[in-house]
Write an enzyme that holds these catalytic residues in place. Sequence first.
Site, PDB file in Angstrom:
ATOM      1  N   PRO A  11      -2.869  64.963  42.882  1.00  0.00           N
ATOM      2  CA  PRO A  11      -3.988  65.783  42.431  1.00  0.00           C
ATOM      3  C   PRO A  11      -3.646  67.243  42.181  1.00  0.00           C
ATOM      4  CG  PRO A  11      -4.206  65.264  44.761  1.00  0.00           C
ATOM      5  CD  PRO A  11      -3.094  64.410  44.229  1.00  0.00           C
ATOM      6  N   ASN A  12      -4.248  67.754  41.139  1.00  0.00           N
ATOM      7  CA  ASN A  12      -4.173  69.165  40.735  1.00  0.00           C
ATOM      8  C   ASN A  12      -2.837  69.564  40.116  1.00  0.00           C
ATOM      9  OD1 ASN A  12      -6.857  69.873  41.617  1.00  0.00           O
ATOM     10  ND2 ASN A  12      -6.089  69.686  43.714  1.00  0.00           N
ATOM     11  N   ARG A  19      -2.319  77.127  37.568  1.00  0.00           N
ATOM     12  CA  ARG A  19      -2.776  77.095  38.958  1.00  0.00           C
ATOM     13  C   ARG A  19      -1.877  77.958  39.850  1.00  0.00           C
ATOM     14  NH1 ARG A  19      -1.522  71.995  42.908  1.00  0.00           N
ATOM     15  NH2 ARG A  19      -2.819  72.679  44.644  1.00  0.00           N
ATOM     16  N   TYR A  24       3.104  78.249  42.685  1.00  0.00           N
ATOM     17  CA  TYR A  24       3.653  77.038  42.072  1.00  0.00           C
ATOM     18  C   TYR A  24       4.525  77.293  40.842  1.00  0.00           C
ATOM     19  CZ  TYR A  24       0.328  74.780  45.196  1.00  0.00           C
ATOM     20  OH  TYR A  24      -0.351  74.365  46.317  1.00  0.00           O
ATOM     21  N   ASN A  75       5.406  63.737  44.476  1.00  0.00           N
ATOM     22  CA  ASN A  75       4.707  64.929  44.943  1.00  0.00           C
ATOM     23  C   ASN A  75       3.246  64.529  45.007  1.00  0.00           C
ATOM     24  OD1 ASN A  75       3.465  67.300  45.505  1.00  0.00           O
ATOM     25  ND2 ASN A  75       4.449  68.502  43.883  1.00  0.00           N
ATOM     26  N   ALA A  78      -2.182  67.424  47.673  1.00  0.00           N
ATOM     27  CA  ALA A  78      -2.914  67.508  48.944  1.00  0.00           C
ATOM     28  C   ALA A  78      -3.032  66.155  49.656  1.00  0.00           C
ATOM     29  CB  ALA A  78      -4.301  68.093  48.696  1.00  0.00           C
ATOM     30  N   HIS A  81      -1.109  65.376  52.904  1.00  0.00           N
ATOM     31  CA  HIS A  81      -1.552  65.781  54.243  1.00  0.00           C
ATOM     32  C   HIS A  81      -2.699  64.928  54.771  1.00  0.00           C
ATOM     33  CE1 HIS A  81       0.800  69.128  52.835  1.00  0.00           C
ATOM     34  NE2 HIS A  81      -0.089  69.442  51.921  1.00  0.00           N
ATOM     35  N   ASP A  88       1.310  53.848  53.579  1.00  0.00           N
ATOM     36  CA  ASP A  88       1.411  52.384  53.646  1.00  0.00           C
ATOM     37  C   ASP A  88       1.960  51.803  52.341  1.00  0.00           C
ATOM     38  OD1 ASP A  88       0.415  52.376  56.203  1.00  0.00           O
ATOM     39  OD2 ASP A  88      -1.612  51.747  55.657  1.00  0.00           O
ATOM     40  N   GLU A  99      10.342  62.744  48.797  1.00  0.00           N
ATOM     41  CA  GLU A  99       9.115  63.543  48.763  1.00  0.00           C
ATOM     42  C   GLU A  99       9.449  64.949  48.266  1.00  0.00           C
ATOM     43  OE1 GLU A  99       7.297  63.779  52.656  1.00  0.00           O
ATOM     44  OE2 GLU A  99       5.924  65.382  52.028  1.00  0.00           O
ATOM     45  N   HIS A 101       7.865  68.879  47.140  1.00  0.00           N
ATOM     46  CA  HIS A 101       6.799  69.884  47.008  1.00  0.00           C
ATOM     47  C   HIS A 101       7.381  71.115  46.353  1.00  0.00           C
ATOM     48  CE1 HIS A 101       4.232  67.480  49.512  1.00  0.00           C
ATOM     49  NE2 HIS A 101       5.256  67.331  50.342  1.00  0.00           N
ATOM     50  N   LEU A 102       6.638  71.664  45.432  1.00  0.00           N
ATOM     51  CA  LEU A 102       7.094  72.889  44.768  1.00  0.00           C
ATOM     52  C   LEU A 102       7.182  74.033  45.773  1.00  0.00           C
ATOM     53  CD1 LEU A 102       4.641  72.180  41.932  1.00  0.00           C
ATOM     54  CD2 LEU A 102       7.037  72.596  41.432  1.00  0.00           C
ATOM     55  N   SER A 103       6.148  74.168  46.579  1.00  0.00           N
ATOM     56  CA  SER A 103       6.101  75.265  47.547  1.00  0.00           C
ATOM     57  C   SER A 103       6.721  74.818  48.871  1.00  0.00           C
ATOM     58  CB  SER A 103       4.642  75.684  47.768  1.00  0.00           C
ATOM     59  OG  SER A 103       3.901  74.614  48.329  1.00  0.00           O
ATOM     60  N   ARG A 108       3.252  77.895  54.718  1.00  0.00           N
ATOM     61  CA  ARG A 108       1.867  78.039  54.271  1.00  0.00           C
ATOM     62  C   ARG A 108       0.892  77.688  55.400  1.00  0.00           C
ATOM     63  NH1 ARG A 108       1.075  75.306  48.684  1.00  0.00           N
ATOM     64  NH2 ARG A 108      -0.776  76.653  48.785  1.00  0.00           N
ATOM     65  N   ARG A 112      -1.081  72.302  55.985  1.00  0.00           N
ATOM     66  CA  ARG A 112      -0.087  71.746  55.051  1.00  0.00           C
ATOM     67  C   ARG A 112       1.213  71.352  55.749  1.00  0.00           C
ATOM     68  NH1 ARG A 112      -2.305  73.006  49.942  1.00  0.00           N
ATOM     69  NH2 ARG A 112      -3.562  74.890  50.066  1.00  0.00           N
TER      70      ARG A 112
HETATM   71  C1  DQA Z   1       2.125  70.792  46.905  1.00  0.00           C
HETATM   72  C2  DQA Z   1       1.741  71.346  48.287  1.00  0.00           C
HETATM   73  C3  DQA Z   1       0.408  70.789  48.740  1.00  0.00           C
HETATM   74  O1  DQA Z   1       0.052  71.332  50.013  1.00  0.00           O
HETATM   75  C4  DQA Z   1      -0.682  71.152  47.761  1.00  0.00           C
HETATM   76  O2  DQA Z   1      -1.907  70.579  48.144  1.00  0.00           O
HETATM   77  C5  DQA Z   1      -0.331  70.779  46.369  1.00  0.00           C
HETATM   78  C6  DQA Z   1       1.027  70.998  45.889  1.00  0.00           C
HETATM   79  C7  DQA Z   1       3.400  71.450  46.357  1.00  0.00           C
HETATM   80  O3  DQA Z   1       3.967  70.910  45.405  1.00  0.00           O
HETATM   81  O4  DQA Z   1       3.806  72.521  46.829  1.00  0.00           O
HETATM   82  O5  DQA Z   1      -1.181  70.367  45.581  1.00  0.00           O
HETATM   83  O6  DQA Z   1       2.388  69.395  47.045  1.00  0.00           O
END
Ligand code: DQA
Length: 150
Positions: A11-12, A19, A24, A75, A78, A81, A88, A99, A101-103, A108, A112
């Site tokens: 998502p997002n 964003r 990011y 990735n 959210a 978390h 599963d 796995e 994550h950009l950040s 943070r 997270r």
């Molecule tokens: C994220 C980190 C997550 O906490 C956040 O909700 C995201 C992006 C990252 O790529 O840093 O949507 O997965």
Amino acid sequence: MAKPVFIINGPNLNMLGKREPQIYGSDTLDDIRVRLEGRAQQLGLTVDFRQSNSEGELLDWIHEARDGACALIINAGAYTHTSIALLDAIQASELACIEVHLSNIYRREEFRHGSYISKSAKGVICGFGAKGYELALEAVADIVGHDLAS
Ligand code: DQA
């Protein structure tokens, strides 16, 4: 024909570029996809790059990966978390999963810091922005036994 690496974005992440660029970066998800397709070619891999805001669709794609992919890069945004269901599904896929994550989620907010999906991941890459996806692809190339070209 070798199976692709499924690169699944949650998502997002369709909002990348607009964003919170201070967190990011300014690359769009499409910029990242194009770079990864080039890197995959150098590594002798193919990628199937997807994004959804729906947890159910992400689950369906992970199920599809069990027979349709050679490895997973995820990735989960959210859902990382919150989603035991994604954990599963990854477990059930029996695939190597990286796995991403950009950040750097550990620098943070505390909410997270926990990741359900880490429990099913071979490794976790976070904090390197879009480059993290390329690092994950290199890890996959190693795991599935392709040559690491340049
Ligand atoms: C994220 C980190 C997550 O906490 C956040 O909700 C995201 C992006 C990252 O790529 O840093 O949507 O997965």
